[in-house]
Motif scaffolding. Sequence first.
Motif, PDB file in Angstrom:
ATOM      1  N   ILE A 338       0.868  -1.189  -0.065  1.00  0.00           N
ATOM      2  CA  ILE A 338      -0.066   0.051  -0.130  1.00  0.00           C
ATOM      3  C   ILE A 338       0.830   1.416   0.130  1.00  0.00           C
ATOM      4  O   ILE A 338       1.914   1.398   0.741  1.00  0.00           O
ATOM      5  CB  ILE A 338      -0.792  -0.065   1.263  1.00  0.00           C
ATOM      6  CG1 ILE A 338      -1.888   1.482   1.112  1.00  0.00           C
ATOM      7  CG2 ILE A 338       0.062  -0.156   2.473  1.00  0.00           C
ATOM      8  CD1 ILE A 338      -2.915   1.233   2.082  1.00  0.00           C
ATOM      9  N   ILE A 339       0.534   2.123  -0.781  1.00  0.00           N
ATOM     10  CA  ILE A 339       1.019   3.552  -0.751  1.00  0.00           C
ATOM     11  C   ILE A 339       0.147   4.379   0.007  1.00  0.00           C
ATOM     12  O   ILE A 339      -1.064   4.608  -0.456  1.00  0.00           O
ATOM     13  CB  ILE A 339       1.244   3.933  -2.375  1.00  0.00           C
ATOM     14  CG1 ILE A 339       1.796   3.074  -3.480  1.00  0.00           C
ATOM     15  CG2 ILE A 339       1.904   5.558  -2.134  1.00  0.00           C
ATOM     16  CD1 ILE A 339       3.279   3.029  -3.069  1.00  0.00           C
ATOM     17  N   ALA A 340       0.689   4.925   1.119  1.00  0.00           N
ATOM     18  CA  ALA A 340      -0.316   5.357   2.018  1.00  0.00           C
ATOM     19  C   ALA A 340      -1.031   6.562   1.677  1.00  0.00           C
ATOM     20  O   ALA A 340      -2.429   6.828   1.983  1.00  0.00           O
ATOM     21  CB  ALA A 340       0.579   5.569   3.590  1.00  0.00           C
ATOM     22  N   GLY A 400      -6.568  13.530 -10.077  1.00  0.00           N
ATOM     23  CA  GLY A 400      -6.331  14.506  -8.912  1.00  0.00           C
ATOM     24  C   GLY A 400      -7.160  14.113  -7.653  1.00  0.00           C
ATOM     25  O   GLY A 400      -7.242  15.359  -6.777  1.00  0.00           O
ATOM     26  N   LEU A 401      -7.480  12.991  -7.333  1.00  0.00           N
ATOM     27  CA  LEU A 401      -8.279  12.658  -6.067  1.00  0.00           C
ATOM     28  C   LEU A 401      -7.143  12.224  -4.833  1.00  0.00           C
ATOM     29  O   LEU A 401      -5.993  11.775  -5.236  1.00  0.00           O
ATOM     30  CB  LEU A 401      -9.185  11.551  -5.995  1.00  0.00           C
ATOM     31  CG  LEU A 401     -10.305  11.693  -7.172  1.00  0.00           C
ATOM     32  CD1 LEU A 401     -11.153  10.490  -7.382  1.00  0.00           C
ATOM     33  CD2 LEU A 401     -11.320  13.040  -6.632  1.00  0.00           C
ATOM     34  N   PRO A 402      -7.416  12.712  -3.782  1.00  0.00           N
ATOM     35  CA  PRO A 402      -6.612  12.177  -2.546  1.00  0.00           C
ATOM     36  C   PRO A 402      -6.914  10.855  -2.399  1.00  0.00           C
ATOM     37  O   PRO A 402      -7.972  10.332  -2.189  1.00  0.00           O
ATOM     38  CB  PRO A 402      -7.139  13.032  -1.449  1.00  0.00           C
ATOM     39  CG  PRO A 402      -8.524  13.464  -1.781  1.00  0.00           C
ATOM     40  CD  PRO A 402      -8.655  13.575  -3.148  1.00  0.00           C
ATOM     41  N   LEU A 452      -2.063  15.453   7.289  1.00  0.00           N
ATOM     42  CA  LEU A 452      -1.987  14.240   7.644  1.00  0.00           C
ATOM     43  C   LEU A 452      -3.162  13.465   6.784  1.00  0.00           C
ATOM     44  O   LEU A 452      -4.487  13.783   6.965  1.00  0.00           O
ATOM     45  CB  LEU A 452      -2.172  13.965   9.182  1.00  0.00           C
ATOM     46  CG  LEU A 452      -2.552  12.547   9.591  1.00  0.00           C
ATOM     47  CD1 LEU A 452      -1.366  11.585   9.313  1.00  0.00           C
ATOM     48  CD2 LEU A 452      -2.873  12.407  11.012  1.00  0.00           C
ATOM     49  N   GLN A 453      -2.834  12.500   6.163  1.00  0.00           N
ATOM     50  CA  GLN A 453      -3.664  11.612   5.334  1.00  0.00           C
ATOM     51  C   GLN A 453      -3.816  10.256   5.624  1.00  0.00           C
ATOM     52  O   GLN A 453      -2.787   9.464   5.809  1.00  0.00           O
ATOM     53  CB  GLN A 453      -3.454  11.760   3.699  1.00  0.00           C
ATOM     54  CG  GLN A 453      -4.320  10.870   2.881  1.00  0.00           C
ATOM     55  CD  GLN A 453      -4.513  11.544   1.357  1.00  0.00           C
ATOM     56  OE1 GLN A 453      -4.442  12.691   1.104  1.00  0.00           O
ATOM     57  NE2 GLN A 453      -4.460  10.706   0.493  1.00  0.00           N
ATOM     58  N   SER A 505      -3.043   3.120   7.120  1.00  0.00           N
ATOM     59  CA  SER A 505      -1.827   3.679   6.831  1.00  0.00           C
ATOM     60  C   SER A 505      -1.892   4.906   6.656  1.00  0.00           C
ATOM     61  O   SER A 505      -2.910   5.473   6.296  1.00  0.00           O
ATOM     62  CB  SER A 505      -1.469   3.050   5.175  1.00  0.00           C
ATOM     63  OG  SER A 505      -1.330   1.496   5.498  1.00  0.00           O
ATOM     64  N   ALA A 506      -1.030   5.501   7.080  1.00  0.00           N
ATOM     65  CA  ALA A 506      -1.043   7.178   7.094  1.00  0.00           C
ATOM     66  C   ALA A 506       0.336   7.903   6.887  1.00  0.00           C
ATOM     67  O   ALA A 506       1.482   7.083   6.648  1.00  0.00           O
ATOM     68  CB  ALA A 506      -1.323   7.522   8.346  1.00  0.00           C
ATOM     69  N   ALA A 507       0.348   9.115   6.171  1.00  0.00           N
ATOM     70  CA  ALA A 507       1.355   9.761   5.872  1.00  0.00           C
ATOM     71  C   ALA A 507       1.374  11.264   6.133  1.00  0.00           C
ATOM     72  O   ALA A 507       0.232  11.536   5.963  1.00  0.00           O
ATOM     73  CB  ALA A 507       2.061   9.555   4.439  1.00  0.00           C
ATOM     74  N   LEU A 508       2.208  12.152   6.250  1.00  0.00           N
ATOM     75  CA  LEU A 508       2.362  13.476   6.407  1.00  0.00           C
ATOM     76  C   LEU A 508       2.628  13.922   4.948  1.00  0.00           C
ATOM     77  O   LEU A 508       3.807  13.538   4.379  1.00  0.00           O
ATOM     78  CB  LEU A 508       3.247  14.007   7.350  1.00  0.00           C
ATOM     79  CG  LEU A 508       3.086  13.564   8.878  1.00  0.00           C
ATOM     80  CD1 LEU A 508       3.887  13.867   9.668  1.00  0.00           C
ATOM     81  CD2 LEU A 508       1.657  14.466   9.354  1.00  0.00           C
TER      82      LEU A 508
END
Length: 543
Positions: A338-340, A400-402, A452-453, A505-508
């Motif tokens: 997974i790409i967070a 272009g969606l998150p 933060l996503q 999963s999360a990333a800044l």
Amino acid sequence: MNPRRGMPPEPDDPFSNDETDLEKSAIRRGLWLDESQEVVAPRRASRALPDDQDDEPTLSSIDLAPSRRGEPADEADEEPAADLPPAGPAPHSPASTSPDQAPETPAGDDDGSRWRLRVVAATLLGLGAAFGLGAIPAEPAPLAQTIPLITAISRICPAPNGAESTLLAASLEGDIQLRTIGESGTSAEPGWLQLPGRTQPVIISPAVQESGVTGGSLLSSDRQLWWGACRAPLDDQYVQVPGGANADLLIINSESTDALVDVTLSGPDGEIVGDGLRGITIPADSQRVIDLGSFADDVDALGARIRTSLGRVSAVAQIARDDGGDFATSTVQSTGLIIAAVPADASGTVVLLTNPGTSRAVVQIEAVSEAGRYALPGFESVTLDAQRTTAVDLTDAIGGLPVSVVISGRDLIAASAVVTTNGDLGIEPAQVVDESVAANDLVAVVPGPGRLQLANPGDQESLIVIDWGEDQAEATTTASAGTVVSVPIPEGAETVRVTSTAPLSAALLLSAQGRSGFAIAQLEPAARTQASMPVEIDAGLGG
């Protein structure tokens, strides 16, 4: 008249003249004792007897003894009986009595009758104990014992080759122990650490035995923002970059012994060979820099597999181009990755896929969006040739969606995303899709402003609590099954900790304040060390 149980035979018994043998046999059966001795109940049968206790009664000898009464004992069983009391009646006692007349026996004979009955009773009790051993419950297991485990988790933090960076690190509890590669001294630093001007990799460890550390190296220029996460050393890992041009591979050996390393490069056309990639000796406590441009300057996708046959290393690449630069930290191979986080309005999203196998692999690429999880149109089945690294452009499909990107298949692959936004690129290695409890507690340092996503790729709704550290208010949100949520980073936040009811999963997604620049900082499981763990010892396994 039949002989009474436990008494010698009548004189007309054909074996009456073998009184000595009968006496010895009776003695061996434990039916006679000296009148002055106390009767002792037979001991419970044990699993093994010492050699000097071979004559102790066993189950078979007790079973067979009645059928041998009146028969001579085997000569092989005879033992000297000079010191043993006589087995027959006392000289003044009659050999037999009629049923109508009670014997006139001295008090000693009455005592003998009583102890004979006791012996018989004790023998029966012994038989019952022998047959009932299997019904005796096992002894309770001993109290839990402890087995020592590791006492600290160290992380290696990269430094750019030819530039300076700022080290940002935090511990879950207590101070941080820090040592620079190539130096012997160790310093104690506060639990939140910000050290500018770093030109060499450093090792960070928690000072508290059962704590953990997280952090990374930040490089900021007028147009670019780099982030290189601190990682634990491995013996097998992948580093993926969008081509070898202006890219260096940094291999760090933080251990006290030399490491022996093989590097396998692969591009869109297969393996890329060259001198100096196999059998590389990296001395203890040092770093090796490999110019990837000298091997693959003209490709748009390059994967490097770094394996050690001796020791463990940390590997990271750096890309410094006019159109963007970043660190590319390592990833691992898996069947589910997974790409967070991919931000909204990204101008480009390219996924680098490395198939290290010897046969073709087929993967499916899905998006986890605010509206749900779905297969990206046109990427429901992507074929990857063997021993190749392929660039797959997902820009138009994402629209272009998150989103978070999930790659799954039947074969092991490695993946990283190259995301372009705000005039800069950010390289994000894939993580293994993790459904463990550890993934419910994620941590990171906060290198700067941004968002933060969080992605919930599972099939259960997740309640999320976000702790932004000291002097910051907690935030709560909910992520439905198969969706992503995004929250802004509050001003002044230095750390973040996410607790959820389902694995995330999360990333800044970081932006340079007031200028161009973009980077991605992943959250990682809050792995704490454990000094010891309780282990239940099975009593049946022995001491």
